[in-house]
Design an enzyme around this catalytic site. Structure first.
Site, PDB file in Angstrom:
ATOM      1  N   LYS A   5       7.033  -7.261   8.774  1.00  0.00           N
ATOM      2  CA  LYS A   5       6.474  -5.924   9.000  1.00  0.00           C
ATOM      3  C   LYS A   5       7.348  -5.238  10.030  1.00  0.00           C
ATOM      4  O   LYS A   5       7.998  -5.907  10.839  1.00  0.00           O
ATOM      5  CB  LYS A   5       5.046  -6.025   9.553  1.00  0.00           C
ATOM      6  CG  LYS A   5       4.261  -4.732   9.446  1.00  0.00           C
ATOM      7  CD  LYS A   5       3.622  -4.609   8.079  1.00  0.00           C
ATOM      8  CE  LYS A   5       2.914  -3.317   7.868  1.00  0.00           C
ATOM      9  NZ  LYS A   5       2.145  -3.349   6.595  1.00  0.00           N
ATOM     10  N   GLY A  53       6.552   1.165   2.561  1.00  0.00           N
ATOM     11  CA  GLY A  53       5.720   2.043   3.383  1.00  0.00           C
ATOM     12  C   GLY A  53       4.481   1.346   3.932  1.00  0.00           C
ATOM     13  O   GLY A  53       4.162   0.215   3.577  1.00  0.00           O
ATOM     14  N   ASP A  54       3.821   2.025   4.830  1.00  0.00           N
ATOM     15  CA  ASP A  54       2.495   1.656   5.344  1.00  0.00           C
ATOM     16  C   ASP A  54       1.978   2.941   5.999  1.00  0.00           C
ATOM     17  O   ASP A  54       2.457   4.035   5.638  1.00  0.00           O
ATOM     18  CB  ASP A  54       2.603   0.489   6.349  1.00  0.00           C
ATOM     19  CG  ASP A  54       1.230  -0.107   6.705  1.00  0.00           C
ATOM     20  OD1 ASP A  54       0.648  -0.799   5.864  1.00  0.00           O
ATOM     21  OD2 ASP A  54       0.728   0.145   7.818  1.00  0.00           O
TER      22      ASP A  54
HETATM   23  P1  NDP Z   1      -3.907   6.520   5.923  1.00  0.00           P
HETATM   24  O1  NDP Z   1      -2.971   7.564   5.474  1.00  0.00           O
HETATM   25  O2  NDP Z   1      -5.352   6.596   5.525  1.00  0.00           O
HETATM   26  O3  NDP Z   1      -3.806   6.434   7.480  1.00  0.00           O
HETATM   27  C1  NDP Z   1      -4.708   5.670   8.232  1.00  0.00           C
HETATM   28  C2  NDP Z   1      -5.400   6.631   9.068  1.00  0.00           C
HETATM   29  O4  NDP Z   1      -6.514   6.045   9.620  1.00  0.00           O
HETATM   30  C3  NDP Z   1      -4.586   7.166  10.223  1.00  0.00           C
HETATM   31  O5  NDP Z   1      -4.314   8.502   9.987  1.00  0.00           O
HETATM   32  C4  NDP Z   1      -5.533   6.997  11.409  1.00  0.00           C
HETATM   33  O6  NDP Z   1      -5.620   8.136  12.198  1.00  0.00           O
HETATM   34  C5  NDP Z   1      -6.837   6.842  10.738  1.00  0.00           C
HETATM   35  N1  NDP Z   1      -7.827   6.181  11.473  1.00  0.00           N
HETATM   36  C6  NDP Z   1      -7.731   5.508  12.624  1.00  0.00           C
HETATM   37  N2  NDP Z   1      -8.895   5.001  12.969  1.00  0.00           N
HETATM   38  C7  NDP Z   1      -9.727   5.389  12.009  1.00  0.00           C
HETATM   39  C8  NDP Z   1     -11.091   5.187  11.789  1.00  0.00           C
HETATM   40  N3  NDP Z   1     -11.785   4.446  12.642  1.00  0.00           N
HETATM   41  N4  NDP Z   1     -11.680   5.727  10.732  1.00  0.00           N
HETATM   42  C9  NDP Z   1     -10.973   6.442   9.865  1.00  0.00           C
HETATM   43  N5  NDP Z   1      -9.675   6.669  10.004  1.00  0.00           N
HETATM   44  C10 NDP Z   1      -9.070   6.159  11.066  1.00  0.00           C
HETATM   45  O7  NDP Z   1      -3.290   5.082   5.647  1.00  0.00           O
HETATM   46  P2  NDP Z   1      -2.739   4.422   4.319  1.00  0.00           P
HETATM   47  O8  NDP Z   1      -3.524   4.905   3.170  1.00  0.00           O
HETATM   48  O9  NDP Z   1      -1.277   4.469   4.298  1.00  0.00           O
HETATM   49  O10 NDP Z   1      -3.099   2.888   4.644  1.00  0.00           O
HETATM   50  C11 NDP Z   1      -4.430   2.508   4.846  1.00  0.00           C
HETATM   51  C12 NDP Z   1      -4.541   1.020   5.114  1.00  0.00           C
HETATM   52  O11 NDP Z   1      -4.088   0.269   3.989  1.00  0.00           O
HETATM   53  C13 NDP Z   1      -3.713   0.502   6.309  1.00  0.00           C
HETATM   54  O12 NDP Z   1      -4.456  -0.509   6.965  1.00  0.00           O
HETATM   55  C14 NDP Z   1      -2.510  -0.135   5.634  1.00  0.00           C
HETATM   56  O13 NDP Z   1      -1.923  -1.128   6.441  1.00  0.00           O
HETATM   57  C15 NDP Z   1      -3.167  -0.725   4.415  1.00  0.00           C
HETATM   58  N6  NDP Z   1      -2.294  -1.088   3.309  1.00  0.00           N
HETATM   59  C16 NDP Z   1      -1.378  -0.226   2.815  1.00  0.00           C
HETATM   60  C17 NDP Z   1      -0.588  -0.574   1.743  1.00  0.00           C
HETATM   61  C18 NDP Z   1       0.370   0.369   1.150  1.00  0.00           C
HETATM   62  O14 NDP Z   1       1.005   0.006   0.165  1.00  0.00           O
HETATM   63  N7  NDP Z   1       0.511   1.558   1.663  1.00  0.00           N
HETATM   64  C19 NDP Z   1      -0.681  -1.903   1.137  1.00  0.00           C
HETATM   65  C20 NDP Z   1      -1.693  -2.722   1.704  1.00  0.00           C
HETATM   66  C21 NDP Z   1      -2.447  -2.309   2.744  1.00  0.00           C
HETATM   67  P3  NDP Z   1      -5.006   8.189  13.660  1.00  0.00           P
HETATM   68  O15 NDP Z   1      -3.596   8.558  13.398  1.00  0.00           O
HETATM   69  O16 NDP Z   1      -5.739   9.255  14.373  1.00  0.00           O
HETATM   70  O17 NDP Z   1      -5.176   6.842  14.287  1.00  0.00           O
HETATM   71  O1  2IT Z   2       0.416  -4.023   4.053  1.00  0.00           O
HETATM   72  C1  2IT Z   2       1.085  -4.037   3.004  1.00  0.00           C
HETATM   73  O2  2IT Z   2       1.004  -4.955   2.188  1.00  0.00           O
HETATM   74  C2  2IT Z   2       1.962  -2.905   2.740  1.00  0.00           C
HETATM   75  N1  2IT Z   2       1.985  -1.974   3.516  1.00  0.00           N
HETATM   76  C3  2IT Z   2       2.839  -2.903   1.529  1.00  0.00           C
HETATM   77  C4  2IT Z   2       4.095  -3.685   1.791  1.00  0.00           C
HETATM   78  C5  2IT Z   2       5.141  -3.612   0.710  1.00  0.00           C
HETATM   79  O3  2IT Z   2       6.191  -4.239   0.937  1.00  0.00           O
HETATM   80  O4  2IT Z   2       4.946  -2.987  -0.331  1.00  0.00           O
END
Ligand code: NDP
Ligand code: 2IT
Length: 448
Positions: free
Chosen positions: A126, A165-166
């Site tokens: 990561k 991304g994340d």
């Molecule tokens: P979002 O675009 O939804 O961003 C997460 C947001 O959550 C931030 O903007 C943050 O705001 C906000 N936040 C913080 N605390 C809270 C809360 N208590 N309640 C609601 N919102 C809050 O994120 P993604 O869709 O990119 O990712 C969501 C999750 O999925 C993450 O945990 C990520 O690691 C996970 N994930 C993503 C993958 C991917 O392929 N993208 C794969 C697997 C997992 P602030 O900036 O104010 O803190």
């Molecule tokens: O938390 C996760 O698994 C991700 N953000 C996706 C990682 C990836 O390499 O696609």
């Protein structure tokens, strides 16, 4: 003391200011007892657990950049390459103001076991930065990404380490990062990053994959109870890429999404988040305003400021899709009181260990994030395959493969639990199955 508690204690001593890392170490090691007991002497002799909790390497670097006014800033960049026993390092990049070494280590440790569950050859990593993208212009984001890559490039490669991304890193950022990588190395190696745009080696369905995969996993969890998604109500948190994919698939399968949330509060939409309202989530996210109230202003539904849906809204399924440690013990208690039967964790580590234990003790099914959200990285793995064979697969082909991978994860967890004579405990099953493959590969490769 047992081998497991010895290692947990040593790890806590060595990492005194890393509560999130210790949370996942305690959670994972705490549930692999049955596998460790079977083979304790060998695992001890070859220091498998000690090596598993120590990253292969932790890269930290300076990221200087200039804003639109010509003012310079310096952020900190990270890449934690945790474990490459089963494949090249793989995992996302997070740009968020709270990013620190602790967060990066928790995420890369989790990623190792998640990637193992996918059955694809990917190790765990990561990275990211404490850069805050909120309110930044496109050119500021571009300059930051270019500076970040000026250092990262030397540590990554299609067979070495493949970032994606994340939170805070989507298609736009991956494009800027890839452009700079290509400029520096002078070679068209598009397998070095995943989550790319379709015109330069991205995969169809990658943007949807985490949310779709989480929903496919849930389909199997519900089928195990003789139930289905049709007619079920859902509370989601977040409104980013992951919540978007989940809302899209849930509404397609006949479920109703009652809530989405942001740092400003949550939206309660009694008609369900579906159709154009799902598309609007993407618009809100790309506006960089980081506000979910815009949804209720636009569609005329309730907005509850400063609150989370957990324990406030009754639903059949809770799916946290925002960030780590959203669900605390008080939320778990309120959930049990309300009679919410299933927690499908989508964000990485969205619940505290105490909350998970409480929910399980009170009969709530907890589907753990490292299984539930594995569809994102699995589809990244499919993007790598397409890049290697220089072909692009159709959306249907990728979606079918994603669906099969998610069903296989559920089946593997069930088989693992059966093998140890255990009940339907998805948290333990996912940790045991993820651990076994990584441990086997590490044992086979000697002590290094
Ligand atoms: P979002 O675009 O939804 O961003 C997460 C947001 O959550 C931030 O903007 C943050 O705001 C906000 N936040 C913080 N605390 C809270 C809360 N208590 N309640 C609601 N919102 C809050 O994120 P993604 O869709 O990119 O990712 C969501 C999750 O999925 C993450 O945990 C990520 O690691 C996970 N994930 C993503 C993958 C991917 O392929 N993208 C794969 C697997 C997992 P602030 O900036 O104010 O803190
Ligand atoms: O938390 C996760 O698994 C991700 N953000 C996706 C990682 C990836 O390499 O696609």
């Amino acid at each position: 003391m047992s081998y497991i508690s010895d290692v947990i204690q040593q790890t806590a001593q060595k990492n005194p200011n890393q509560p999130q890392f210790m949370q996942t170490v305690t959670e994972v090691l705490g549930s692999i007892g049955p596998a460790v007991e079977q083979n304790e002497e060998t695992l001890r002799k070859f220091c498998i657990l000690e090596r598993m909790v120590e990253p292969d390497r932790q890269i930290m670097f300076r990221v200087p950049w200039m804003d639109d006014k010509g003012v310079y800033h310096v952020n900190r960049g990270f890449r934690i390459q945790f474990n490459n026993a089963i494949g090249p390092y793989k995992g996302g990049l997070r740009f968020h103001k709270d990013v620190d070494l602790d967060m990066m280590k928790f995420l890369s440790f989790e990623q190792t076991f998640k990637n193992s569950l996918t059955s694809l050859p990917m190790g765990g990593a990561k990275g990211g930065s404490d850069f805050d993208p909120t309110g930044k212009s496109d050119s500021e984001i571009m300059r930051f990404c270019q500076s970040f890559m000026n250092e990262l490039y030397r540590h990554i490669g299609p067979d070495m380490d493949v970032p994606a991304g994340d939170i805070g890193v989507g298609g736009r950022e991956i494009g800027f990062l890839f452009g700079q990588y290509k400029k520096i190395v002078g070679d068209y190696k598009n397998g070095v990053l995943t989550g790319k745009g379709l015109s330069y080696g991205g995969s169809l369905i990658r943007p949807e994959a985490t949310g779709y995969g989480a929903t496919y996993f849930l389909v199997d969890v519900l089928a195990h109870q003789g139930e289905s998604i049709k007619g079920k109500t859902f509370c989601l948190s977040g409104f980013g890429n992951v919540a978007w994919g989940a809302a899209k698939k849930i509404s397609e399968l006949g479920g109703k999404v009652l809530t989405i949330s942001g740092p400003d509060g949550y939206v309660y939409d009694e008609d369900g988040v579906s159709g154009e309202k799902v598309d609007y989530m993407l618009e809100m996210r790309s506006s960089n305003r980081n506000r979910v109230q815009d949804y209720s202003d636009k569609f005329g539904c309730k907005f509850i400021a400063g609150k989370k849906p957990w324990g406030n809204v009754k639903a059949d399924i809770y799916m946290p899709c925002a960030t780590q440690n959203e669900i605390h013990i008080e939320d778990a208690q309120a959930m049990v009181k309300l009679g919410v039967p299933v927690l499908n964790e989508v964000a990485n580590m969205p619940s505290t260990n105490e909350a998970i234990a409480y929910l399980q003790q009170h009969g709530v099914i907890v589907a753990p994030s490292k299984a539930v959200n594995a569809g994102g990285v699995a589809t990244s793995g499919l993007e790598m395959s397409q890049n290697s064979e220089r072909l692009s697969w159709s959306a249907q082909e990728v979606d079918e493969k994603l669906h099969t991978i998610m069903s296989n994860i559920h089946a593997k967890i069930c088989d693992t639990l059966d093998a140890y004579g255990m009940e339907y405990n998805l948290v333990a099953g996912a940790n045991l199955a993820g651990f076994k493959k990584v441990a086997e590969a590490m044992l086979a490769q000697g002590v290094y």
